[in-house]
Scaffold this motif. Structure first.
Motif, mmCIF file in Angstrom:
data_model
loop_
_atom_site.group_PDB
_atom_site.id
_atom_site.type_symbol
_atom_site.label_atom_id
_atom_site.label_comp_id
_atom_site.label_asym_id
_atom_site.label_seq_id
_atom_site.Cartn_x
_atom_site.Cartn_y
_atom_site.Cartn_z
ATOM 1 N N PHE A 99 -37.949 49.886 38.893
ATOM 2 C CA PHE A 99 -38.978 48.863 38.668
ATOM 3 C C PHE A 99 -37.949 47.377 38.430
ATOM 4 O O PHE A 99 -38.626 46.151 39.136
ATOM 5 N N TYR A 100 -37.325 47.541 37.668
ATOM 6 C CA TYR A 100 -35.691 45.464 37.480
ATOM 7 C C TYR A 100 -35.775 46.067 38.886
ATOM 8 O O TYR A 100 -35.290 44.139 38.579
ATOM 9 N N GLU A 105 -36.130 41.259 41.953
ATOM 10 C CA GLU A 105 -35.701 41.208 43.098
ATOM 11 C C GLU A 105 -34.272 41.232 44.668
ATOM 12 O O GLU A 105 -33.466 40.276 44.578
ATOM 13 N N VAL A 106 -33.500 42.513 43.276
ATOM 14 C CA VAL A 106 -32.063 42.678 44.431
ATOM 15 C C VAL A 106 -32.796 43.158 45.531
ATOM 16 O O VAL A 106 -33.502 43.769 45.671
ATOM 17 N N PRO A 107 -31.319 42.947 46.315
ATOM 18 C CA PRO A 107 -31.521 42.761 47.589
ATOM 19 C C PRO A 107 -31.179 44.318 48.135
ATOM 20 O O PRO A 107 -31.290 45.580 47.384
ATOM 21 N N LYS A 108 -32.468 45.270 49.215
ATOM 22 C CA LYS A 108 -32.358 45.946 49.243
ATOM 23 C C LYS A 108 -31.270 46.923 50.174
ATOM 24 O O LYS A 108 -30.727 48.491 49.627
ATOM 25 N N ALA A 109 -30.758 45.598 50.238
ATOM 26 C CA ALA A 109 -29.223 46.829 50.835
ATOM 27 C C ALA A 109 -27.607 46.665 50.060
ATOM 28 O O ALA A 109 -28.373 45.682 48.927
ATOM 29 N N ARG A 111 -28.869 48.409 47.588
ATOM 30 C CA ARG A 111 -29.707 48.463 46.510
ATOM 31 C C ARG A 111 -29.012 50.453 45.447
ATOM 32 O O ARG A 111 -29.161 50.605 44.438
ATOM 33 N N ASN A 112 -29.555 51.002 46.642
ATOM 34 C CA ASN A 112 -29.507 52.794 46.269
ATOM 35 C C ASN A 112 -27.624 52.643 45.573
ATOM 36 O O ASN A 112 -27.329 53.580 44.756
ATOM 37 N N GLU A 113 -26.589 51.911 46.074
ATOM 38 C CA GLU A 113 -24.984 52.361 44.983
ATOM 39 C C GLU A 113 -25.641 51.604 44.594
ATOM 40 O O GLU A 113 -24.932 52.599 43.144
ATOM 41 N N ARG A 114 -26.357 50.247 44.060
ATOM 42 C CA ARG A 114 -25.916 49.974 42.807
ATOM 43 C C ARG A 114 -27.131 50.879 41.317
ATOM 44 O O ARG A 114 -26.171 51.225 41.105
#
Ligand SMILES: Nc1ncnc2c1ncn2[C@@H]1O[C@H](COP(=O)(O)OP(=O)(O)OP(=O)(O)O)[C@@H](O)[C@H]1O
Length: 307
Positions: A99-100, A105-109, A111-114
């Protein structure tokens, strides 16, 4: 490089001066603690620095941005964990972080790793599918921190982040803060816990909206002028009253010990002995001790303010 700077920052609410001419600077990569009791003005300071509240007078800059003129840009650049941080109890741990990530607007690229990294970092990976409402207090605070870090801020504002959290979880939480510091994140944290203040690189003591002192913990303790005597005797409560009435210096009761801040160790000791003896309470032990931050707050606020 200075990451946070305030210049005579002041905020009034009607007649009440919640923050009075605050001037301080925090260096990049520093853990700075704003320390004070309830109502001292800590939250007001946080809200002024994060662009949520406008000052009555004075100015502030965060990461080179002006707290009023650049308030929107500041919000993108910082992480802010308010006292009542907005976690959604019906969402899972992972959904809260997602949600955050959307909000910022954290870039999708990448994002999962983050998200994975933040889950691991906050020891929440095993609980990723648990509803936030079912987490312990300490876990909730760690999730709040993970959410505040999702957009990789360079400056982190934490308002009493470990309030009501047990000592073990508090230690865990601080371990995470030290890791962030190694990544050169600047951390501006407020606390009413004096043992927690000791963990900061530098602290500012705030009392009734005024900054009493700003230095390392050792430096602040060094501000206390005179000798601190710890007195042990029978009936400590009554004895403290007697010593207060004798006007020997500021007097505070710590459990069954009395702390007296005397101008001079030897003369103070003699005067304490005489005052107690006269009332039939002989002193069992009087020793000179090193002050703690609690001494500064409870027994010596006027002295520090004047000194
Ligand atoms: N929006 C407001 N309207 C009126 N008074 C306020 C407002 N916000 C804060 N105050 C007052 O300003 C003073 C400082 O409050 P602040 O919340 O900054 O203190 P604090 O150190 O964060 O304490 P706490 O830990 O209790 O929040 C208090 O007297 C408080 O009642």
């Amino acid at each position: 490089m200075e990451t946070v700077r305030t210049q005579a920052l002041t905020r009034r609410f009607g007649d009440l001066v919640a923050l009075d001419q605050l001037t301080l600077a925090v260096e990049e990569g520093e853990i700075f603690g704003l320390v004070g009791p309830d109502g001292a003005g800590k939250t007001t300071t946080m809200r002024l620095l994060t662009g949520i509240l406008e000052p009555t007078s004075g100015e502030a800059w965060v990461d080179g941005l002006h707290a009023v003129r650049d308030a929107e840009a500041i919000k993108d650049r910082i992480g802010y964990m308010a006292q009542r941080f907005g976690l959604y109890p019906d969402l899972t741990v992972q959904e809260n972080i997602d949600f955050y990530a959307d909000l910022y607007e954290v870039p999708k690229a990448g994002r999962n790793e983050r998200v994975e990294r933040l889950l691991a970092f906050s020891n929440l990976t095993p609980f990723r599918r648990r509803h936030a409402g079912n987490l312990s207090g300490g876990m909730k605070q760690k999730l709040g921190l993970a959410c505040a870090l999702i957009h990789t801020p360079r400056v982190l504002f934490l308002d009493e982040p470990t309030n009501g959290v047990d000592p073990v979880s508090r230690r865990d939480f601080w371990r995470i803060l030290y890791q962030l510091q190694q990544e050169r994140v600047t951390i501006f944290v407020s606390t009413a816990y004096l043992d927690e203040a000791e963990r900061c690189n530098r602290i500012g003591l705030l009392h009734q909206g005024r900054l009493l002192a700003c230095d390392t913990v050792e430096g602040v303790k060094g501000l206390l002028k005179g000798a601190l005597l710890e007195v042990r005797c029978e009936s400590p409560r009554r004895a403290a009253g007697i010593l207060r009435a004798a006007d020997l210096g500021s007097v505070a009761l710590f459990g069954d010990r009395i702390h007296v801040l005397a101008a001079d160790a030897d003369r103070g000791r003699t005067a304490v002995e005489a005052a107690l003896q006269a009332e039939g309470i002989p002193a069992l032990e009087i020793q000179v001790i090193e002050p703690t931050l609690e001494d500064i707050f409870t027994s010596a606020i006027p002295e520090v303010a004047l000194g």
